[in-house]
Design an enzyme around this catalytic site. Structure first.
Site, PDB file in Angstrom:
ATOM      1  CG  ASP A   1      -0.202  36.720  -9.097  1.00 20.03           C
ATOM      2  OD1 ASP A   1      -0.136  35.515  -9.397  1.00 20.03           O
ATOM      3  OD2 ASP A   1      -0.943  37.169  -8.206  1.00 20.03           O
TER       4      ASP A   1
ATOM      5  NE  ARG B   1      -2.722   1.514  -1.108  1.00 21.47           N
ATOM      6  CZ  ARG B   1      -3.148   1.062  -2.274  1.00 21.47           C
ATOM      7  NH1 ARG B   1      -3.872  -0.030  -2.353  1.00 21.47           N
ATOM      8  NH2 ARG B   1      -2.836   1.702  -3.386  1.00 21.47           N
TER       9      ARG B   1
ATOM     10  CD  GLU C   1       2.105  37.868  -5.991  1.00 22.25           C
ATOM     11  OE1 GLU C   1       2.214  36.632  -5.851  1.00 22.25           O
ATOM     12  OE2 GLU C   1       1.353  38.574  -5.274  1.00 22.25           O
TER      13      GLU C   1
ATOM     14  CE  LYS D   1       3.017  34.732  -2.692  1.00 26.51           C
ATOM     15  NZ  LYS D   1       3.092  34.370  -4.126  1.00 26.51           N
TER      16      LYS D   1
ATOM     17  CE  LYS E   1      -0.692  28.279  -4.825  1.00 30.40           C
ATOM     18  NZ  LYS E   1      -1.575  28.895  -5.845  1.00 30.40           N
TER      19      LYS E   1
END
Length: 287
Positions: free
Chosen positions: A226, A108, A205, A175, A143
């Protein structure tokens, strides 16, 4: 970009074995009471790990084989499909021989991992194929699934993509929230330059052409566009005119990626490579 983190570095065996042991520990805990009740240590078998749909192979020898070997070093393998190879439905990805107990204990964990990694490699290859012939790189993001980043970023490389930052310590990426809290792009860049080594590039960004211009005025090395539409991105590429590396991010999917690439950007980051890949159908058949 985290280009110094080559494929071999990402899959450092010391780090990998520790991670795989944790996965096995989670599943086995105090043992496999079903298998131990039915089979003895002396019984052996051979199993076939088989693709049940077309896919890009990832992790047969480096991951699946390692899972079984950590349980029992006497396990043997054959026909291990190389990473990055296209595989048709029904094809054997690897043959594994050893103790029945070992094969059932590791089944598994091994399948869960390669189903995930093949999915990421397969999806990445679709994006890479979609921009074929254009001078642009497809890269991942942070992510990733908690606990699986090393493996998932490895699968992106197998699929023909490249890696963005491995972690927050890999590079400066200013960012929108950094800019909002600091007050301006130039102020944030100035503070970052006063702190980080000269060997680390600074990326910012942006979501407007005005912010792109501000980046150019303070000499930003990498400018992220972005969630811009293609028309705005083309204007930004013209403005930048080779003064910085250009990354496009946001709103990227298989339908839009070619058009984004044609604007002239250098890099396209795609969070979907790791957060939206559907696990491949891979089975383990007993001979």
């Amino acid at each position: 970009m985290s280009s110094i983190r080559h494929l071999e570095h990402i899959m450092d065996t010391f780090l990998l074995d520790d991670q795989l042991r944790n996965f096995l520990r989670e599943d086995l805990e105090h043992g496999d009471i079903t298998t131990d009740a039915i089979f003895s240590d002396q019984e052996t078998a051979t199993v076939l790990i088989r693709a049940r749909e077309p896919l890009i192979a990832a992790g047969m020898e480096k991951i699946a084989a390692r899972v079984f070997r950590l349980l029992d070093e006497r396990v043997t393998f054959a026909q291990a499909t190389p990473d990055g190879q296209r595989v048709n439905s029904g094809e054997v990805l690897m043959t594994v021989s050893g103790s029945v107990r070992t094969l059932l204990r590791g089944e598994r964990v091994a399948l869960n991992l390669i189903q995930r990694l093949c999915a990421i490699a397969t999806l990445t290859r679709q994006y890479v194929d979609a921009v074929q012939g254009l001078k642009v790189s497809i890269v991942d993001t942070r992510k990733t699934t908690p606990g699986l980043r090393m493996l998932e970023k490895y699968a992106v490389r197998v699929g023909g993509g490249r890696n963005h930052r491995y972690s927050l310590s890999d590079g400066v990426l200013i960012k929108d929230n950094h800019i909002a809290a600091c007050g301006s792009i130039c102020r944030a860049v100035k503070k970052a330059r006063a702190t980080v080594p000269h060997t680390i590039a600074i990326e910012v960004e942006t979501d407007t052409l005005k912010q792109v211009q501000e980046c150019l005025e303070c000499g930003v090395q990498i400018i992220m566009l972005d969630n811009m539409d293609c028309s705005t991105m083309r204007q930004a590429v013209t403005m930048i005119n080779g003064q910085a590396l250009i990354e496009a991010s946001g709103g990227v999917n298989l339908d839009t990626v070619r058009g984004i690439a044609e604007t002239g950007v250098d890099i396209i980051s795609v969070g979907a490579l790791t957060h939206s890949a559907r696990s491949c159908d891979i089975g383990l058949d007993w001979q």
